[in-house]
Design a protein around this motif. Structure first.
Motif, PDB file in Angstrom:
ATOM      1  N   HIS A 254       0.835  -1.208   0.000  1.00 53.03           N
ATOM      2  CA  HIS A 254       0.000   0.000   0.000  1.00 53.03           C
ATOM      3  C   HIS A 254       0.867   1.255   0.000  1.00 53.03           C
ATOM      4  O   HIS A 254       0.664   2.171  -0.796  1.00 53.03           O
TER       5      HIS A 254
ATOM      6  N   ASP B 209      -6.579   1.302  10.048  1.00 52.51           N
ATOM      7  CA  ASP B 209      -7.481   2.081  10.899  1.00 52.51           C
ATOM      8  C   ASP B 209      -7.313   1.659  12.355  1.00 52.51           C
ATOM      9  O   ASP B 209      -7.197   2.495  13.251  1.00 52.51           O
TER      10      ASP B 209
ATOM     11  N   ARG C 273      -7.247  -3.094  -0.749  1.00 56.64           N
ATOM     12  CA  ARG C 273      -7.275  -1.778  -0.095  1.00 56.64           C
ATOM     13  C   ARG C 273      -8.243  -1.787   1.088  1.00 56.64           C
ATOM     14  O   ARG C 273      -8.001  -1.144   2.106  1.00 56.64           O
ATOM     15  N   ALA C 274      -9.320  -2.544   0.934  1.00 50.56           N
ATOM     16  CA  ALA C 274     -10.293  -2.611   2.031  1.00 50.56           C
ATOM     17  C   ALA C 274      -9.660  -3.236   3.270  1.00 50.56           C
ATOM     18  O   ALA C 274      -9.810  -2.732   4.381  1.00 50.56           O
ATOM     19  N   LEU C 275      -8.937  -4.331   3.050  1.00 48.73           N
ATOM     20  CA  LEU C 275      -8.274  -4.968   4.195  1.00 48.73           C
ATOM     21  C   LEU C 275      -7.235  -4.037   4.786  1.00 48.73           C
ATOM     22  O   LEU C 275      -7.162  -3.855   6.003  1.00 48.73           O
TER      23      LEU C 275
ATOM     24  N   ARG D 216      -7.158  -0.911   4.812  1.00 49.51           N
ATOM     25  CA  ARG D 216      -7.810   0.169   5.552  1.00 49.51           C
ATOM     26  C   ARG D 216      -8.264  -0.326   6.918  1.00 49.51           C
ATOM     27  O   ARG D 216      -8.054   0.348   7.928  1.00 49.51           O
ATOM     28  N   ALA D 217      -8.840  -1.521   6.944  1.00 49.49           N
ATOM     29  CA  ALA D 217      -9.317  -2.060   8.219  1.00 49.49           C
ATOM     30  C   ALA D 217      -8.153  -2.200   9.195  1.00 49.49           C
ATOM     31  O   ALA D 217      -8.243  -1.807  10.359  1.00 49.49           O
TER      32      ALA D 217
ATOM     33  N   GLU E 150      -8.973  -3.561  -5.090  1.00 47.77           N
ATOM     34  CA  GLU E 150      -9.949  -2.856  -4.253  1.00 47.77           C
ATOM     35  C   GLU E 150     -10.158  -3.616  -2.948  1.00 47.77           C
ATOM     36  O   GLU E 150     -10.167  -3.035  -1.865  1.00 47.77           O
ATOM     37  N   LYS E 151     -10.260  -4.936  -3.093  1.00 46.75           N
ATOM     38  CA  LYS E 151     -10.418  -5.807  -1.929  1.00 46.75           C
ATOM     39  C   LYS E 151      -9.217  -5.679  -0.990  1.00 46.75           C
ATOM     40  O   LYS E 151      -9.373  -5.662   0.236  1.00 46.75           O
TER      41      LYS E 151
END
Lengths: 170, 170
Positions: free
Chosen positions: B62, B125, B117-119, B121-122, B114-115
DNA sequence: AGGATATGTCAGCCTTGTTGACATTCCAAG
DNA sequence: CTTGGAATGTCAACAAGGCTGACATATCCT
């Protein structure tokens, strides 16, 4: 990606240090620093039959001489089976000895032998040496801040462990 | 045991922060803080089929989108066999994709889907949230010191990695 | 054409974590 | 004085994530 913008929710003083970008830098700093932090003891250990797990056990037995197995389990946060595997080799190699508790004979109080103290000294000398350089280079002010942030990062329970609010039991 | 005495070799200002005892405190602070540091992402990961190794890979892909496998190897400091085991699952689960280099077709440039990036981010965060609390509680001054000491603790080579003096290669 | 580079893969090993089950010894309360 | 729970040890099996060594492929560069 929608990072970087300081969440300037509150008013006056600069909150730029709370930026996502700054936090990411802090996270990576922890990652890389921890590598350095463990590098020197690891180098010593890899020649012997020991690993980082042995280091941790030896460190905390040194710090809290006479601590019990249960206490050590709480500090290290591993299962007793895992700790026991480590302790067994330390007993066998006569680095650590276990003394049956006087008050409660179920407890084993752990102590380093002379040999154990020698290893502890080698390991902590190496680790302290790096720490000392870093401290010296950064200065007392920075060290103060370093400690403050680290304590704030700990889980509350571990923070109590750290601050030594846990008695050894004899 | 012959610790505790400040090596008061130099003259004037207080060097008490370089005491063996203070260094030991710093060492333990690193140990306990690192546990906290990894605790939140670990909790997220343990429900999935991933571990800390996946987190690290995803983080750095990332951070440096388009980085090559070789670059990632250098940053993570593991063997290619070890990294590959992780990358393979990330490819299979379509969290990461590898694009053949345009200039050099031997290279694989890594990108999060995209998937992925979702992980990412989780995970970040969760990790940033703890970091933010710690930063906020400690204040900008302390954060400054925190970063200074951490950088001083890194191996020089890693420090360069950290400071971003390594180009991605496209 | 041939050596070097970037990557992938198979096989096997080690450390260090995990769970589950069970045994022993001992303390403490009823 | 018995009995439940606590502190400890141990056996077995498993998983993650490191490691080494050996080898294969594609590509680049000279």
């Amino acid at each position: 990606m929608a990072e970087n913008m300081p969440t300037n929710s509150s008013g006056g003083e600069s909150l730029l240090y709370l930026t996502d970008e700054q936090l990411r830098k802090g996270i990576e700093a922890m990652f890389f620093a921890y590598r350095g932090f463990t590098a020197d003891p690891d180098r010593i250990l890899e020649n012997m039959d020991y690993g980082r797990a042995h280091h941790r056990a030896v460190h905390f037995i040194h710090r809290s001489a006479g601590t019990t197995v249960g206490n050590l389990l709480a500090i290290l946060g591993v299962t007793k089976q895992s700790l026991n595997r480590v302790l067994r080799t330390l007993f066998d190699d006569e680095l650590v000895e276990a003394r049956v508790g006087k008050k409660d004979k179920r407890e084993r109080h752990l102590h380093l032998t002379e040999k154990g103290r020698a290893l502890e000294r080698a390991l902590s000398d190496a680790q302290r040496s790096r720490m000392r350089s870093a401290y010296r280079a950064a200065g007392p002010q920075a060290v103060q801040g370093f400690r403050t942030v680290l304590e704030a990062m700990m889980d509350p329970e571990l923070r109590r462990q750290f601050q030594g609010l846990v008695e050894t039991g004899q």
